[in-house]
Each structure stands twice: as C-alpha cells, then as structure tokens.
Scaffold this motif. Structure first.
Motif: not given
Length: 348
Positions: A260-261, A263-265, A308, A310-311, A314
């Motif tokens: 997920e991370i 894909d985000e980054t 971040t 928040e990341q 998680r």
C-alpha cells in the motif's frame, strides 16, 4: 547519506552499510547468498563509496574467507577513510580448536583475517556468536589486549542474548578492559524481537546496533505475497535455514501494508522496509547486501525516502507482536515511554 555514532565510540558510520556476505560464492549457504566475483565486488563497492557508505561488514566464514579477501582488495585504495568490520568465532575448519573464543584461537583468527583483508588493523572486530566454554573474563582480557596491540580498534558482538552481553560489559567495567560499542542484530519488520531486551540494553549501555538481514532473509523483497507464496525451489529455503521462523499471517499482513505504501509513494517494497529501520532508535547502521548492482542501487535509494508519520505508524502497528514473559510487563511500563521518546527524537 546520514551518519550516526557507533555507540559511544565517537566513530561515525553511514546509516546504510554494505554486507559483503554475497561476495565469493563458496559453500552451500554462501553460494546461495550470492556469487559476485572480484570485478563485480569492485563495481558494487565503488557504487557504495560513491553513495557515501563508509561501513563494510564481512566475516571469516563467509565463502571460506573469500569475502574478506575480495573486500580487502576492493578497498585497497580507500582503506584509510573507510571502516572494515569482520566477525570471528564460527567453526570454519575441522581443526579441533578452530572455533569459539579461547585466547589461542581468537588471536589466530584475528591474524588470519588481517592477512585476508590485506590490512594491519581491523576497525571493528565482532564475536559472531556466544561461546559458553570460554571464560568471559579471559575473553574480555584477550579482546583488550588485541585493542591495545593496535590490531583491533573497536569490539562488538553479534547474536548474543542480553545477559551474555551485559555480563561481558560488567567484567570489562570492573577490570578496566575495552568495552563493546556495537551489537550486530537481526531486526526487521517481521522480526522485532530485538526491541524486547537488546534495544533497552543498547540504549542503557550506549551500544550501537548494526542490523543484519533487514529484509527478513529475503521475505520482504516484494517477490512474495499472498498470491505469490515462496516457491518450494526458492533459494530462500537454503539461505534462511538458520533464520528464525516467521508467522505466515504476520508476513503477508506486513507485505500488504508495504505494498500500500509503495503504491502511495512510488518506492519499492524493499526501500520502504529498509527506511523503516533507519528511523528506529539505537540503530547505527543497516547492512544491505546485494547479489548484483541492480539490487544494490534499489536498496541504496532507501536513504532518500521521507515516510510520513502516519505511514510509519501503520508499519509499526501491522508488524507489532506481543513480547513473552518477562518482557511484557516492562515493555508495557516504563520503557514504553522511553521508547516513544527515542522514536520521536530519532524520527525528527
């Protein structure tokens, strides 16, 4: 590249270090790790130097000493400004006394490593595993003699339990011997046991952690997930035969969040897993090993990621496991607050 003090030694080491276990390709275990020849080793180490890495780790047992030889040759012109760490103590021959930490063997092992590395001093000498047959007082005295001789600059351990390391430190304190400044440990998003006992010890004793196998013995490379489990013929089954077991549900839950991370980054799964470790308290350097330049270039980019808070949270939450007795009362008590403050200050 950022640099951290190696414990309270005053020595600064790069946040990423190079693990030379992939050099040489000799023996069943180490040939599965990697088979880089001298030309490939020279190229990868040049890449590390250009990226700012100054910490290079090997061991006398890696590929029957070939890793030390190749690392020494590759660093010949750069020796003065870089840190060579090697480990001794695991049996590598069938000679009766060629193992452990007797004065006889330890002095011999250091001489042999110096010869293979092509140098007259070892920056960091680490004990590869605990030897219950040798007196700790004799061991610490011998290590002190090696430091005083100039053949070794700093000393450390690897794969020691907390009581073993602390007893050795206490003996060194009592008799004025050289103390350990580095603890090379297994630590990853799927192996956080280091935090229960050794992290508080390292914090208290001002010992720097150098992390080995930060990608969980290849499980966090991004090649495996729920849809693509580790195949039966994977090299991982050879290389990880001495690795701690990993709960499959935990592994895939961690990989889900890493993906997920990613894909985000826009960063790779290994880069994110490595970067998480760079945020952890007491960690001086994280060792990256690579079978080739492509893997090495990818791993080196871990230092440039800005996750971040928040990341990071998680990743913390999905990888957390409950510690066993007697650690959980302490972990949930006073050190929890100390740990939070360490993470906060380190992260900022």
């Amino acid at each position: 590249m950022k640099y951290h003090f190696l414990g309270n030694s005053g020595l600064k080491v790069s946040e990423l270090g190079f693990g030379a276990g992939t050099l040489g390709g000799k023996g069943q275990i180490f040939s599965a790790w990697g088979q880089a020849d001298q030309a490939e080793a020279n190229s990868m180490i040049r890449l590390c130097l250009d990226a700012g890495i100054n910490y290079f780790d090997t061991a006398d047992v890696y590929s029957d000493g070939e890793s030390e030889r190749m690392l020494g040759r590759a660093l010949t012109s750069e020796r003065q400004h870089n840190i060579i760490s090697t480990k001794v103590g695991i049996r590598s021959t069938d000679q009766l006394n060629d193992a452990g930490f007797s004065r006889n063997y330890l002095q011999h092992a250091v001489e042999q490593s110096l010869m293979r590395l092509g140098t007259d001093y070892i920056d960091v000498l680490q004990l590869h595993q605990f030897d219950s047959f040798t007196s700790l007082h004799q061991l610490m005295k011998t290590l002190d003699e090696l430091v005083r001789s100039g053949k070794v600059r700093y000393i450390g351990v690897s794969n020691f339990s907390g009581w073993q390391l602390m007893k050795a430190q206490a003996i060194a304190e009592q008799y004025g011997y050289e103390k350990f400044v580095v603890n090379q440990v297994y630590y990853s998003l799927i192996g956080r046991d280091y935090e229960w006992e050794l992290m508080p010890l390292n914090d208290d004793q001002h010992i720097g952690a150098v992390v080995w196998s930060p990608l969980g013995w290849g499980r966090l490379t991004g090649k495996f997930d729920r849809e693509h489990p580790i195949p039966a013929d994977s090299r991982l089954h050879e290389t990880a035969q001495f690795a701690p077991p990993v709960n499959e549900a935990l592994l895939y839950s961690v990989i889900d969040i890493l993906r997920e991370i990613a894909d985000e980054t826009g960063h790779s799964i290994p880069q994110i897993a490595l970067n998480w470790l760079l945020q952890r308290p007491t960690v001086s350097s994280v060792l990256i090993g690579a079978r080739n330049e492509t893997q090495l270039r990818d791993n080196l980019q871990a230092k440039d990621i800005q996750l971040t808070r928040e990341q990071v949270d998680r990743l913390d939450q999905v990888s957390a496991t409950y510690p066993p007795y007697p650690y959980y009362p302490y972990w949930n008590g006073q050190f929890t607050e100390r740990f939070k403050s360490l993470v906060s200050s380190h992260f900022i």
